[in-house]
Design a protein around this motif. Structure first.
Motif, PDB file in Angstrom:
ATOM      1  N   ASP A 269       6.318 -21.659   8.924  1.00  0.00           N
ATOM      2  CA  ASP A 269       7.772 -21.674   8.792  1.00  0.00           C
ATOM      3  C   ASP A 269       8.268 -21.064   7.474  1.00  0.00           C
ATOM      4  N   VAL A 270       7.378 -20.446   6.716  1.00  0.00           N
ATOM      5  CA  VAL A 270       7.759 -19.813   5.455  1.00  0.00           C
ATOM      6  C   VAL A 270       8.185 -18.374   5.732  1.00  0.00           C
ATOM      7  N   GLU A 271       9.341 -17.992   5.164  1.00  0.00           N
ATOM      8  CA  GLU A 271       9.830 -16.628   5.365  1.00  0.00           C
ATOM      9  C   GLU A 271       8.895 -15.606   4.731  1.00  0.00           C
ATOM     10  N   GLN A 272       8.817 -14.429   5.328  1.00  0.00           N
ATOM     11  CA  GLN A 272       8.045 -13.341   4.759  1.00  0.00           C
ATOM     12  C   GLN A 272       8.711 -12.904   3.448  1.00  0.00           C
ATOM     13  N   PRO A 273       7.934 -12.687   2.405  1.00  0.00           N
ATOM     14  CA  PRO A 273       8.528 -12.268   1.130  1.00  0.00           C
ATOM     15  C   PRO A 273       9.127 -10.868   1.237  1.00  0.00           C
ATOM     16  N   LYS A 274      10.191 -10.659   0.482  1.00  0.00           N
ATOM     17  CA  LYS A 274      10.849  -9.353   0.454  1.00  0.00           C
ATOM     18  C   LYS A 274      10.835  -8.859  -0.984  1.00  0.00           C
ATOM     19  N   LEU A 275      10.364  -7.669  -1.159  1.00  0.00           N
ATOM     20  CA  LEU A 275      10.275  -7.069  -2.486  1.00  0.00           C
ATOM     21  C   LEU A 275      11.438  -6.111  -2.713  1.00  0.00           C
ATOM     22  N   PRO A 276      11.823  -5.912  -3.975  1.00  0.00           N
ATOM     23  CA  PRO A 276      12.834  -4.884  -4.264  1.00  0.00           C
ATOM     24  C   PRO A 276      12.326  -3.510  -3.820  1.00  0.00           C
ATOM     25  N   HIS A 277      13.258  -2.619  -3.571  1.00  0.00           N
ATOM     26  CA  HIS A 277      12.923  -1.264  -3.135  1.00  0.00           C
ATOM     27  C   HIS A 277      11.910  -0.617  -4.087  1.00  0.00           C
ATOM     28  N   GLY A 278      10.879  -0.033  -3.515  1.00  0.00           N
ATOM     29  CA  GLY A 278       9.876   0.684  -4.287  1.00  0.00           C
ATOM     30  C   GLY A 278       8.694  -0.157  -4.728  1.00  0.00           C
ATOM     31  N   PHE A 279       8.819  -1.482  -4.676  1.00  0.00           N
ATOM     32  CA  PHE A 279       7.709  -2.367  -5.025  1.00  0.00           C
ATOM     33  C   PHE A 279       6.863  -2.591  -3.778  1.00  0.00           C
ATOM     34  N   ARG A 280       5.579  -2.883  -3.977  1.00  0.00           N
ATOM     35  CA  ARG A 280       4.720  -3.141  -2.823  1.00  0.00           C
ATOM     36  C   ARG A 280       3.623  -4.129  -3.173  1.00  0.00           C
ATOM     37  N   PHE A 281       3.172  -4.829  -2.142  1.00  0.00           N
ATOM     38  CA  PHE A 281       2.046  -5.730  -2.297  1.00  0.00           C
ATOM     39  C   PHE A 281       0.755  -4.937  -2.251  1.00  0.00           C
ATOM     40  N   ARG A 282      -0.210  -5.318  -3.083  1.00  0.00           N
ATOM     41  CA  ARG A 282      -1.555  -4.748  -3.057  1.00  0.00           C
ATOM     42  C   ARG A 282      -2.520  -5.893  -3.251  1.00  0.00           C
ATOM     43  N   THR A 283      -3.681  -5.790  -2.665  1.00  0.00           N
ATOM     44  CA  THR A 283      -4.724  -6.764  -2.976  1.00  0.00           C
ATOM     45  C   THR A 283      -5.509  -6.243  -4.174  1.00  0.00           C
ATOM     46  N   ALA A 284      -6.214  -7.133  -4.844  1.00  0.00           N
ATOM     47  CA  ALA A 284      -7.055  -6.699  -5.957  1.00  0.00           C
ATOM     48  C   ALA A 284      -8.134  -5.749  -5.463  1.00  0.00           C
ATOM     49  N   ASP A 285      -8.596  -5.960  -4.223  1.00  0.00           N
ATOM     50  CA  ASP A 285      -9.581  -5.033  -3.656  1.00  0.00           C
ATOM     51  C   ASP A 285      -9.001  -3.627  -3.559  1.00  0.00           C
ATOM     52  N   GLU A 286      -7.733  -3.514  -3.162  1.00  0.00           N
ATOM     53  CA  GLU A 286      -7.084  -2.202  -3.038  1.00  0.00           C
ATOM     54  C   GLU A 286      -6.779  -1.586  -4.403  1.00  0.00           C
ATOM     55  N   ALA A 287      -6.247  -2.398  -5.296  1.00  0.00           N
ATOM     56  CA  ALA A 287      -5.789  -1.889  -6.595  1.00  0.00           C
ATOM     57  C   ALA A 287      -6.930  -1.614  -7.550  1.00  0.00           C
ATOM     58  N   GLY A 288      -8.029  -2.352  -7.408  1.00  0.00           N
ATOM     59  CA  GLY A 288      -9.191  -2.147  -8.253  1.00  0.00           C
ATOM     60  C   GLY A 288      -9.221  -3.071  -9.459  1.00  0.00           C
ATOM     61  N   PRO A 289     -10.386  -3.163 -10.080  1.00  0.00           N
ATOM     62  CA  PRO A 289     -10.565  -4.095 -11.188  1.00  0.00           C
ATOM     63  C   PRO A 289      -9.696  -3.788 -12.402  1.00  0.00           C
ATOM     64  N   ASN A 290      -9.461  -2.531 -12.709  1.00  0.00           N
ATOM     65  CA  ASN A 290      -8.631  -2.210 -13.872  1.00  0.00           C
ATOM     66  C   ASN A 290      -7.231  -2.794 -13.736  1.00  0.00           C
ATOM     67  N   ALA A 291      -6.648  -2.675 -12.549  1.00  0.00           N
ATOM     68  CA  ALA A 291      -5.300  -3.201 -12.314  1.00  0.00           C
ATOM     69  C   ALA A 291      -5.284  -4.721 -12.402  1.00  0.00           C
ATOM     70  N   ALA A 292      -6.286  -5.373 -11.833  1.00  0.00           N
ATOM     71  CA  ALA A 292      -6.346  -6.834 -11.869  1.00  0.00           C
ATOM     72  C   ALA A 292      -6.487  -7.340 -13.297  1.00  0.00           C
ATOM     73  N   VAL A 293      -7.338  -6.708 -14.082  1.00  0.00           N
ATOM     74  CA  VAL A 293      -7.534  -7.116 -15.470  1.00  0.00           C
ATOM     75  C   VAL A 293      -6.278  -6.826 -16.289  1.00  0.00           C
ATOM     76  N   GLN A 294      -5.668  -5.677 -16.093  1.00  0.00           N
ATOM     77  CA  GLN A 294      -4.462  -5.331 -16.861  1.00  0.00           C
ATOM     78  C   GLN A 294      -3.330  -6.301 -16.538  1.00  0.00           C
ATOM     79  N   ALA A 295      -3.207  -6.718 -15.290  1.00  0.00           N
ATOM     80  CA  ALA A 295      -2.185  -7.705 -14.929  1.00  0.00           C
ATOM     81  C   ALA A 295      -2.394  -8.991 -15.705  1.00  0.00           C
ATOM     82  N   HIS A 296      -3.641  -9.424 -15.819  1.00  0.00           N
ATOM     83  CA  HIS A 296      -3.955 -10.631 -16.581  1.00  0.00           C
ATOM     84  C   HIS A 296      -3.600 -10.427 -18.057  1.00  0.00           C
TER      85      HIS A 296
END
Length: 82
Positions: free
Chosen positions: A11-38
């Motif tokens: 019953d949880v609504e699907q999240p909506k992102l602002p225009h141009g933003f997108r969801f990525r998994t850490a597998d897709e984005a890679g380790p550099n992106a995951a570490v930089q986010a941290h």
């Protein structure tokens, strides 16, 4: 005392992102992106790609459940591990 809270997520609504933003998994984005986010969120931090690889080797970690939000310019705007 122990308490277990549960919620059916159907019953949880699907999240909506602002225009141009997108969801990525850490597998897709890679380790550099995951570490930089941290590092961006928890500066100053000594977290490294080597430390992240250690996290990836733990039994409960799943890269498809490590969700990042990528901004239009390619930077990671948000991250969570579910």
């Amino acid at each position: 005392m122990t308490q277990l809270d549960e919620r059916d997520l159907t019953d949880v609504e699907q999240p909506k992102l602002p225009h141009g933003f997108r969801f990525r998994t850490a597998d897709e984005a890679g380790p550099n992106a995951a570490v930089q986010a941290h590092l961006d969120a928890w500066a100053p931090s000594t977290y490294t790609e080597e430390a992240y690889q250690g996290v990836r080797r733990t039994a409960p970690y799943s890269g498809d459940l490590h969700i990042l939000v990528e901004a239009p310019d390619g930077t990671i705007a948000s991250a969570t591990i579910t």
